[in-house]
Write a protein that holds these residues in place. Structure first.
Motif, PDB file in Angstrom:
ATOM      1  N   TRP A 112       0.799  -1.224   0.000  1.00 11.40           N
ATOM      2  CA  TRP A 112       0.000   0.000   0.000  1.00 11.40           C
ATOM      3  C   TRP A 112       0.834   1.278   0.000  1.00 11.40           C
ATOM      4  N   PHE A 113       1.746   1.415   0.943  1.00  9.73           N
ATOM      5  CA  PHE A 113       2.537   2.649   1.045  1.00  9.73           C
ATOM      6  C   PHE A 113       3.674   2.615   0.024  1.00  9.73           C
ATOM      7  N   THR A 114       3.284   2.706  -1.239  1.00 13.03           N
ATOM      8  CA  THR A 114       4.233   2.541  -2.341  1.00 13.03           C
ATOM      9  C   THR A 114       4.711   3.862  -2.925  1.00 13.03           C
ATOM     10  N   GLY A 115       4.188   4.960  -2.405  1.00 10.85           N
ATOM     11  CA  GLY A 115       4.538   6.264  -2.960  1.00 10.85           C
ATOM     12  C   GLY A 115       3.594   6.724  -4.050  1.00 10.85           C
ATOM     13  N   GLU A 116       2.636   5.877  -4.422  1.00  7.48           N
ATOM     14  CA  GLU A 116       1.661   6.273  -5.438  1.00  7.48           C
ATOM     15  C   GLU A 116       0.690   7.299  -4.856  1.00  7.48           C
ATOM     16  N   PRO A 117       0.144   8.171  -5.692  1.00  8.91           N
ATOM     17  CA  PRO A 117      -0.842   9.144  -5.207  1.00  8.91           C
ATOM     18  C   PRO A 117      -2.035   8.439  -4.554  1.00  8.91           C
ATOM     19  N   GLY A 118      -2.478   8.961  -3.425  1.00 11.40           N
ATOM     20  CA  GLY A 118      -3.631   8.386  -2.745  1.00 11.40           C
ATOM     21  C   GLY A 118      -3.329   7.173  -1.903  1.00 11.40           C
ATOM     22  N   HIS A 119      -2.045   6.845  -1.752  1.00  9.61           N
ATOM     23  CA  HIS A 119      -1.667   5.655  -0.983  1.00  9.61           C
ATOM     24  C   HIS A 119      -0.907   6.040   0.287  1.00  9.61           C
ATOM     25  N   LYS A 120      -1.490   6.951   1.050  1.00  6.05           N
ATOM     26  CA  LYS A 120      -0.825   7.388   2.276  1.00  6.05           C
ATOM     27  C   LYS A 120      -1.613   7.067   3.538  1.00  6.05           C
ATOM     28  N   ALA A 121      -2.916   6.875   3.422  1.00  4.02           N
ATOM     29  CA  ALA A 121      -3.762   6.653   4.594  1.00  4.02           C
ATOM     30  C   ALA A 121      -4.208   5.196   4.671  1.00  4.02           C
TER      31      ALA A 121
END
Length: 291
Positions: A112-121
């Motif tokens: 999930w926390f891959t650095g892609e947009p929208g993948h921070k929460a």
């Protein structure tokens, strides 16, 4: 600038002196004992820590503490600050339980926390009280911050909040006040002794938690927060208490299921997973809490 074997020896000696200085500054080693260790180190060709342990002047925990400070790996000493002992990642970073948490962190970074947009929460959810959602969320927040990730833990359990108790933080102003327009980002509190970690407590328990979480301010709040942080974890109420967790998961766009060994029921977990998926949240994994 020196190069070659001689430079390596100088560098190694400097590192050893730094370990001793860290322990002296922390009150864990007297200067005269440091001198004894240095003499034994030279005579026997040992590392500073090994010499200190052999002389009975240091324990392995002291060496771990010094190395963590040397390499910028922050954790708390027992009695250093009044956070709850449940925060094992803050107090016992080399324990088996925390190794498991670091393994979970690695999986979440891959999934999930891959650095892609929208993948921070990421919402941490469960079906019943007592499964350990708050424990997992709090300790995950600590291990992410130890990775130098700007980490924020949000207590979105507006019914039975716990994060302010775990971190011994003020709880007069928090998420409920922000969602009702009575506060803003000033409600976020840094955690002393754990650089990079902040907490947004739940604040006062409102009479209408589900309505607050359903307001348009919540996704706007998350968007603002995610712009300033690398990892945002949200603690949630149990699904058997209310449908808040499903709503928080949908707002976060992702959820981690927490189950407790010999406690959680598989059919109920499957129903929760399906409900989260139906709401648009990606179920990125499940963790069995045995602690």
């Amino acid at each position: 600038m020196k190069t070659g074997p001689g430079a390596d020896a100088v560098s190694e000696a400097a590192r050893e002196r730094m370990v001793g200085a860290i322990l002296i500054d922390a009150g864990k080693l007297r200067p005269e004992d440091a001198e004894k260790i240095l003499r034994a180190q030279k005579e026997k060709g040992l590392r500073f820590g090994e010499a200190g342990v052999r002389l009975g002047l240091l324990k392995q925990a002291d060496i771990d503490f010094a190395l963590s400070r040397q390499f910028g790996y922050s954790y708390l000493q027992p009695g250093e600050r009044g956070v709850a002992q449940e925060l094992v990642a803050a107090y016992q970073p080399f324990s088996h339980a925390v190794e498991e948490l670091r393994a979970l962190r690695s999986q979440l970074m891959l999934r999930w926390f891959t650095g892609e947009p929208g993948h921070k929460a990421l919402a941490v959810v469960g079906t019943e009280r007592g499964e350990g959602r708050s424990y997992v969320a709090a300790n995950l927040a600590v291990v992410f911050s130890q990775l130098d990730e700007r980490t924020l833990l949000i207590d979105a359990d507006l019914r039975n909040p716990r994060q302010h108790s775990l971190f011994r933080l003020e709880n007069r102003t928090g998420l409920s006040a922000w969602l009702s327009g009575r506060a803003g980002s000033e409600a976020i509190q840094a955690v002393p002794g754990l650089p990079g970690l902040s907490v947004l407590t739940a604040g006062a328990v409102p009479p209408n938690p589900q309505e607050l979480l359903g307001r348009a301010q919540f996704p706007a709040l998350l968007e603002q927060i995610c712009a300033d942080h690398d990892v945002v974890l949200l603690d949630t109420p149990a699904m058997d208490t209310a449908a808040d967790a499903q709503m928080v998961g949908a707002r976060a766009r992702a959820a981690l299921l927490v189950a407790r060994k010999d406690h959680s029921r598989l059919p109920v977990l499957q129903a929760l997973s399906a409900a989260l998926s139906d709401s648009g949240a990606a179920v990125v994994g499940a963790v069995m809490n045995a602690f």
